[in-house]
Motif scaffolding. Structure first.
Motif, PDB file in Angstrom:
ATOM      1  N   ALA A 190       0.841  -1.273  -0.051  1.00 25.42           N
ATOM      2  CA  ALA A 190       0.079  -0.039   0.010  1.00 25.42           C
ATOM      3  C   ALA A 190       0.875   1.116   0.195  1.00 25.42           C
ATOM      4  O   ALA A 190       0.565   2.083  -0.722  1.00 25.42           O
ATOM      5  N   GLU A 191       1.818   1.226   0.794  1.00 24.34           N
ATOM      6  CA  GLU A 191       2.736   2.403   0.942  1.00 24.34           C
ATOM      7  C   GLU A 191       3.615   2.890  -0.181  1.00 24.34           C
ATOM      8  O   GLU A 191       3.905   3.692  -0.747  1.00 24.34           O
ATOM      9  N   SER A 192       3.616   1.545  -1.213  1.00 20.94           N
ATOM     10  CA  SER A 192       4.531   1.751  -2.374  1.00 20.94           C
ATOM     11  C   SER A 192       3.719   1.940  -3.707  1.00 20.94           C
ATOM     12  O   SER A 192       4.126   2.177  -4.535  1.00 20.94           O
ATOM     13  N   PHE A 193       2.269   1.907  -3.538  1.00 19.69           N
ATOM     14  CA  PHE A 193       1.437   2.131  -4.792  1.00 19.69           C
ATOM     15  C   PHE A 193       1.506   3.437  -5.256  1.00 19.69           C
ATOM     16  O   PHE A 193       1.264   4.647  -4.195  1.00 19.69           O
ATOM     17  N   ARG A 194       1.820   3.794  -6.312  1.00 16.66           N
ATOM     18  CA  ARG A 194       1.801   5.174  -6.995  1.00 16.66           C
ATOM     19  C   ARG A 194       1.120   5.087  -8.333  1.00 16.66           C
ATOM     20  O   ARG A 194       1.524   4.339  -9.106  1.00 16.66           O
ATOM     21  N   LEU A 195       0.340   6.112  -8.732  1.00 16.94           N
ATOM     22  CA  LEU A 195      -0.244   6.316 -10.014  1.00 16.94           C
ATOM     23  C   LEU A 195      -0.239   7.589 -10.254  1.00 16.94           C
ATOM     24  O   LEU A 195      -0.623   8.618  -9.573  1.00 16.94           O
ATOM     25  N   ARG A 196       0.298   7.888 -11.433  1.00 13.31           N
ATOM     26  CA  ARG A 196       0.190   9.246 -11.882  1.00 13.31           C
ATOM     27  C   ARG A 196      -1.104   9.728 -12.732  1.00 13.31           C
ATOM     28  O   ARG A 196      -1.460   8.935 -13.771  1.00 13.31           O
ATOM     29  N   LEU A 230       2.885   3.582 -11.472  1.00 16.33           N
ATOM     30  CA  LEU A 230       4.245   3.697 -11.272  1.00 16.33           C
ATOM     31  C   LEU A 230       5.061   2.763 -10.548  1.00 16.33           C
ATOM     32  O   LEU A 230       6.257   2.195 -10.825  1.00 16.33           O
ATOM     33  N   ALA A 231       4.293   2.441  -9.496  1.00 15.00           N
ATOM     34  CA  ALA A 231       4.840   1.212  -8.578  1.00 15.00           C
ATOM     35  C   ALA A 231       3.502   0.569  -7.876  1.00 15.00           C
ATOM     36  O   ALA A 231       2.794   1.115  -7.385  1.00 15.00           O
ATOM     37  N   GLY A 232       4.070  -0.522  -7.363  1.00 15.79           N
ATOM     38  CA  GLY A 232       3.095  -1.347  -6.405  1.00 15.79           C
ATOM     39  C   GLY A 232       1.724  -1.878  -6.977  1.00 15.79           C
ATOM     40  O   GLY A 232       1.676  -1.994  -8.085  1.00 15.79           O
ATOM     41  N   GLU A 233       0.829  -1.926  -5.987  1.00 18.49           N
ATOM     42  CA  GLU A 233      -0.579  -2.593  -6.689  1.00 18.49           C
ATOM     43  C   GLU A 233      -1.490  -1.826  -5.803  1.00 18.49           C
ATOM     44  O   GLU A 233      -1.344  -1.346  -4.739  1.00 18.49           O
ATOM     45  N   ALA A 242      -1.655   4.708  -1.934  1.00 21.11           N
ATOM     46  CA  ALA A 242      -2.609   4.253  -1.020  1.00 21.11           C
ATOM     47  C   ALA A 242      -2.079   4.261   0.245  1.00 21.11           C
ATOM     48  O   ALA A 242      -0.979   4.558   0.632  1.00 21.11           O
ATOM     49  N   THR A 243      -3.073   4.736   1.157  1.00 25.64           N
ATOM     50  CA  THR A 243      -2.799   5.281   2.426  1.00 25.64           C
ATOM     51  C   THR A 243      -3.298   3.746   3.527  1.00 25.64           C
ATOM     52  O   THR A 243      -2.821   3.795   4.665  1.00 25.64           O
ATOM     53  N   GLU A 244      -4.243   3.096   2.797  1.00 23.31           N
ATOM     54  CA  GLU A 244      -4.741   1.941   3.789  1.00 23.31           C
ATOM     55  C   GLU A 244      -5.078   0.780   2.762  1.00 23.31           C
ATOM     56  O   GLU A 244      -5.411   0.993   1.713  1.00 23.31           O
ATOM     57  N   ARG A 245      -4.719  -0.712   3.277  1.00 19.89           N
ATOM     58  CA  ARG A 245      -5.140  -1.637   2.284  1.00 19.89           C
ATOM     59  C   ARG A 245      -6.395  -2.200   2.625  1.00 19.89           C
ATOM     60  O   ARG A 245      -6.852  -2.170   3.777  1.00 19.89           O
TER      61      ARG A 245
END
Length: 96
Positions: free
Chosen positions: A4-10, A29-32, A92-95
């Motif tokens: 969750a901390e690594s998810f990034r979307l531009r 960009l990263a994560g899921e 993402a701040t919470e899963r």
């Protein structure tokens, strides 16, 4: 660091769809991300949050998306076009 901390979307586009809510379009960009995850705009984590309620990746709807496609659409609750804009990065701040 969690997924969750690594998810990034531009954000490349924001659309208000009368039947579905707000959809944010862009590359992961990263994560899921998964349905139910809570999202924030990077740098504004104390601002309004939204919950992912749908993931669109043509040609089908998905339950989870991990950097496999160049662009995805995330349908979110609680945001409008005024809350997120092209160029923003979602995290993402919470899963779920």
């Amino acid at each position: 660091m969690t997924a969750a901390e690594s998810f990034r979307l531009r954000v490349e586009g924001v659309f208000d769809l009368s039947e579905r809510g707000t959809t944010v379009l862009g590359p992961i960009l990263a994560g899921e991300v998964s349905i139910g995850d809570v999202l924030a705009v990077e740098g504004r984590e104390t601002g309004p949050r939204a919950t992912c309620v749908g993931i669109d990746a043509a040609p089908r709807m998905l339950r989870t998306m991990k950097d496999a496609l160049p662009r995805v659409g995330l349908t979110v609750t609680a945001w409008s076009r005024d809350d997120v804009a092209e160029g923003d990065v979602l995290v993402a701040t919470e899963r779920a």
